[in-house]
Design a protein around this motif. Structure first.
Motif, PDB file in Angstrom:
ATOM      1  N   PRO A   1       2.537  40.784  -4.841  1.00 35.20           N
ATOM      2  CA  PRO A   1       0.998  40.178  -6.146  1.00 35.20           C
ATOM      3  C   PRO A   1       1.354  39.022  -6.981  1.00 35.20           C
ATOM      4  CG  PRO A   1       1.167  42.470  -6.512  1.00 35.20           C
ATOM      5  CD  PRO A   1       2.620  42.071  -6.128  1.00 35.20           C
ATOM      6  N   TYR A   2       1.016  38.043  -6.763  1.00 34.38           N
ATOM      7  CA  TYR A   2       1.216  36.883  -8.200  1.00 34.38           C
ATOM      8  C   TYR A   2      -0.547  36.337  -7.712  1.00 34.38           C
ATOM      9  CZ  TYR A   2       0.954  33.598  -4.520  1.00 34.38           C
ATOM     10  OH  TYR A   2       1.334  32.607  -3.703  1.00 34.38           O
ATOM     11  N   SER A   3      -0.598  35.663  -9.316  1.00 32.68           N
ATOM     12  CA  SER A   3      -2.018  34.600  -9.971  1.00 32.68           C
ATOM     13  C   SER A   3      -1.278  33.497 -10.988  1.00 32.68           C
ATOM     14  CB  SER A   3      -2.508  35.088 -10.173  1.00 32.68           C
ATOM     15  OG  SER A   3      -2.631  36.725 -11.640  1.00 32.68           O
ATOM     16  N   LEU A   4      -1.619  33.112 -10.467  1.00 34.99           N
ATOM     17  CA  LEU A   4      -1.059  31.473 -11.335  1.00 34.99           C
ATOM     18  C   LEU A   4      -1.865  31.044 -11.550  1.00 34.99           C
ATOM     19  CD1 LEU A   4       1.655  30.066  -8.715  1.00 34.99           C
ATOM     20  CD2 LEU A   4       1.983  31.662 -11.194  1.00 34.99           C
ATOM     21  N   ASP A   5      -2.544  30.468 -13.033  1.00 28.39           N
ATOM     22  CA  ASP A   5      -2.940  28.893 -12.615  1.00 28.39           C
ATOM     23  C   ASP A   5      -2.671  28.114 -14.291  1.00 28.39           C
ATOM     24  OD1 ASP A   5      -4.481  29.335 -15.934  1.00 28.39           O
ATOM     25  OD2 ASP A   5      -4.758  31.412 -15.351  1.00 28.39           O
ATOM     26  N   ILE A   6      -2.917  26.931 -14.410  1.00 27.23           N
ATOM     27  CA  ILE A   6      -2.712  25.717 -15.004  1.00 27.23           C
ATOM     28  C   ILE A   6      -2.732  25.805 -16.511  1.00 27.23           C
ATOM     29  CG2 ILE A   6      -4.525  24.358 -15.501  1.00 27.23           C
ATOM     30  CD1 ILE A   6      -1.465  23.100 -14.186  1.00 27.23           C
ATOM     31  N   LYS A   7      -3.952  26.991 -17.288  1.00 28.31           N
ATOM     32  CA  LYS A   7      -3.908  27.639 -18.239  1.00 28.31           C
ATOM     33  C   LYS A   7      -2.621  28.449 -18.799  1.00 28.31           C
ATOM     34  CE  LYS A   7      -8.181  26.242 -19.271  1.00 28.31           C
ATOM     35  NZ  LYS A   7      -8.867  26.262 -20.087  1.00 28.31           N
ATOM     36  N   LYS A   8      -2.140  28.792 -17.895  1.00 32.41           N
ATOM     37  CA  LYS A   8      -0.438  29.622 -18.411  1.00 32.41           C
ATOM     38  C   LYS A   8       0.851  29.055 -17.768  1.00 32.41           C
ATOM     39  CE  LYS A   8      -1.072  34.071 -16.016  1.00 32.41           C
ATOM     40  NZ  LYS A   8      -0.134  33.484 -14.574  1.00 32.41           N
TER      41      LYS A   8
ATOM     42  N   VAL B   1       5.942  25.322 -11.785  1.00 25.80           N
ATOM     43  CA  VAL B   1       5.822  26.267 -11.116  1.00 25.80           C
ATOM     44  C   VAL B   1       5.034  25.903 -10.238  1.00 25.80           C
ATOM     45  CG1 VAL B   1       5.026  28.982 -11.833  1.00 25.80           C
ATOM     46  CG2 VAL B   1       6.212  27.672 -12.884  1.00 25.80           C
ATOM     47  N   ILE B   2       3.419  26.063 -10.235  1.00 21.55           N
ATOM     48  CA  ILE B   2       2.872  26.037  -9.289  1.00 21.55           C
ATOM     49  C   ILE B   2       2.901  24.966  -8.388  1.00 21.55           C
ATOM     50  CG2 ILE B   2       0.673  24.119  -8.770  1.00 21.55           C
ATOM     51  CD1 ILE B   2      -0.268  25.856 -11.706  1.00 21.55           C
TER      52      ILE B   2
ATOM     53  N   ILE C   1     -16.134  30.155 -11.848  1.00 25.76           N
ATOM     54  CA  ILE C   1     -14.360  30.317 -12.153  1.00 25.76           C
ATOM     55  C   ILE C   1     -15.050  31.856 -13.555  1.00 25.76           C
ATOM     56  CG2 ILE C   1     -12.802  29.711 -14.437  1.00 25.76           C
ATOM     57  CD1 ILE C   1     -13.598  26.686 -13.604  1.00 25.76           C
ATOM     58  N   ASN C   2     -13.770  32.592 -12.792  1.00 30.62           N
ATOM     59  CA  ASN C   2     -13.571  34.246 -13.312  1.00 30.62           C
ATOM     60  C   ASN C   2     -12.519  33.744 -14.137  1.00 30.62           C
ATOM     61  OD1 ASN C   2     -15.978  35.502 -12.147  1.00 30.62           O
ATOM     62  ND2 ASN C   2     -14.782  35.592 -10.570  1.00 30.62           N
ATOM     63  N   ALA C   3     -12.887  34.150 -16.104  1.00 23.57           N
ATOM     64  CA  ALA C   3     -11.683  33.849 -16.829  1.00 23.57           C
ATOM     65  C   ALA C   3     -12.064  35.262 -17.894  1.00 23.57           C
ATOM     66  CB  ALA C   3     -12.100  32.815 -17.398  1.00 23.57           C
ATOM     67  N   ASN C   4      -9.745  35.686 -18.005  1.00 23.03           N
ATOM     68  CA  ASN C   4     -10.025  36.502 -19.005  1.00 23.03           C
ATOM     69  C   ASN C   4      -8.929  35.904 -19.562  1.00 23.03           C
ATOM     70  OD1 ASN C   4      -7.921  37.577 -17.856  1.00 23.03           O
ATOM     71  ND2 ASN C   4      -9.471  38.721 -16.844  1.00 23.03           N
ATOM     72  N   GLU C   5      -7.995  36.285 -21.124  1.00 21.31           N
ATOM     73  CA  GLU C   5      -7.573  36.198 -21.877  1.00 21.31           C
ATOM     74  C   GLU C   5      -5.862  36.204 -20.686  1.00 21.31           C
ATOM     75  OE1 GLU C   5      -6.077  38.806 -24.707  1.00 21.31           O
ATOM     76  OE2 GLU C   5      -8.564  38.189 -25.525  1.00 21.31           O
ATOM     77  N   ASP C   6      -6.065  37.060 -19.706  1.00 16.32           N
ATOM     78  CA  ASP C   6      -4.804  36.422 -18.797  1.00 16.32           C
ATOM     79  C   ASP C   6      -4.359  35.631 -17.730  1.00 16.32           C
ATOM     80  OD1 ASP C   6      -3.607  38.923 -20.153  1.00 16.32           O
ATOM     81  OD2 ASP C   6      -4.957  40.582 -19.241  1.00 16.32           O
TER      82      ASP C   6
ATOM     83  N   TYR D   1      -3.805  17.586  -3.372  1.00 13.55           N
ATOM     84  CA  TYR D   1      -2.622  16.689  -4.237  1.00 13.55           C
ATOM     85  C   TYR D   1      -2.452  18.536  -5.054  1.00 13.55           C
ATOM     86  CZ  TYR D   1      -4.251  12.229  -3.795  1.00 13.55           C
ATOM     87  OH  TYR D   1      -3.582  11.147  -2.915  1.00 13.55           O
ATOM     88  N   ASN D   2      -0.875  17.914  -5.764  1.00 13.15           N
ATOM     89  CA  ASN D   2      -0.410  19.109  -6.572  1.00 13.15           C
ATOM     90  C   ASN D   2      -1.085  19.785  -7.309  1.00 13.15           C
ATOM     91  OD1 ASN D   2       0.398  16.942  -6.617  1.00 13.15           O
ATOM     92  ND2 ASN D   2       2.382  18.358  -8.323  1.00 13.15           N
ATOM     93  N   ASP D   3      -1.492  19.087  -8.134  1.00 14.59           N
ATOM     94  CA  ASP D   3      -2.494  18.617  -9.716  1.00 14.59           C
ATOM     95  C   ASP D   3      -3.371  18.706  -9.080  1.00 14.59           C
ATOM     96  OD1 ASP D   3      -3.004  16.163  -8.660  1.00 14.59           O
ATOM     97  OD2 ASP D   3      -2.500  15.127 -10.146  1.00 14.59           O
ATOM     98  N   SER D   4      -4.632  19.248  -8.030  1.00 16.97           N
ATOM     99  CA  SER D   4      -5.718  19.313  -7.488  1.00 16.97           C
ATOM    100  C   SER D   4      -5.698  20.707  -7.967  1.00 16.97           C
ATOM    101  CB  SER D   4      -5.960  18.959  -6.708  1.00 16.97           C
ATOM    102  OG  SER D   4      -6.070  17.031  -5.990  1.00 16.97           O
ATOM    103  N   VAL D   5      -4.610  21.148  -8.112  1.00 10.67           N
ATOM    104  CA  VAL D   5      -4.757  23.094  -7.757  1.00 10.67           C
ATOM    105  C   VAL D   5      -5.045  23.519  -9.274  1.00 10.67           C
ATOM    106  CG1 VAL D   5      -3.431  25.404  -7.191  1.00 10.67           C
ATOM    107  CG2 VAL D   5      -2.936  22.597  -6.099  1.00 10.67           C
ATOM    108  N   TRP D   6      -5.710  24.435  -9.961  1.00 10.53           N
ATOM    109  CA  TRP D   6      -6.338  24.980 -10.910  1.00 10.53           C
ATOM    110  C   TRP D   6      -5.420  26.407 -11.086  1.00 10.53           C
ATOM    111  CZ3 TRP D   6      -9.856  28.041 -11.965  1.00 10.53           C
ATOM    112  CH2 TRP D   6     -11.057  28.498 -10.763  1.00 10.53           C
TER     113      TRP D   6
END
Length: 107
Positions: free
Chosen positions: A8-15, A20-21, A41-46, A87-92
């Motif tokens: 399992p993994y999770s990636l986001d543009i803020k971290k 990497v994306i 959008i569900n967001a927390n510190e992680d 596009y790749n930069d559309s992925v957040w």
């Protein structure tokens, strides 16, 4: 060198960086994925992930990811009426659980 994540993994543009994306997207070419656009959008510190529950505004297309890591252009094509180009930069954000298909959230 950027390491491809195993589920399992999770990636986001803020971290995570765009590099990497990009690498993770490239590793998913030929795999079944779900591309999703959502306003929730569900967001927390992680992590920051989209919500695909209930009747919240969202559109999802599931199919085989096609694309080119060098150009950053991707698509999921089901048929002439059901598709997603991005596009790749559309992925957040993107994530995958063990034994499941990846979910890619786009703007």
């Amino acid at each position: 060198m950027v390491k491809i994540q195993e589920a399992p993994y999770s990636l986001d543009i803020k971290k995570d960086t765009q590099e990497v994306i990009d690498k993770q997207l490239g590793s998913l070419i030929g795999e079944t994925v779900c591309v999703a656009w959502t306003k929730i959008i569900n967001a927390n510190e992680d992590i920051m992930l989209g919500s695909r529950d209930n009747f919240e505004p969202q559109i999802s297309v599931q199919g085989t990811l096609e694309g080119n890591e060098e150009t950053g252009r991707y698509r999921v094509l089901v048929d002439v009426n059901n598709y997603s180009y991005f596009y790749n930069d559309s992925v957040w954000s993107m994530g995958q659980d063990v034994g499941k298909r990846a979910v890619i959230f786009i703007l």
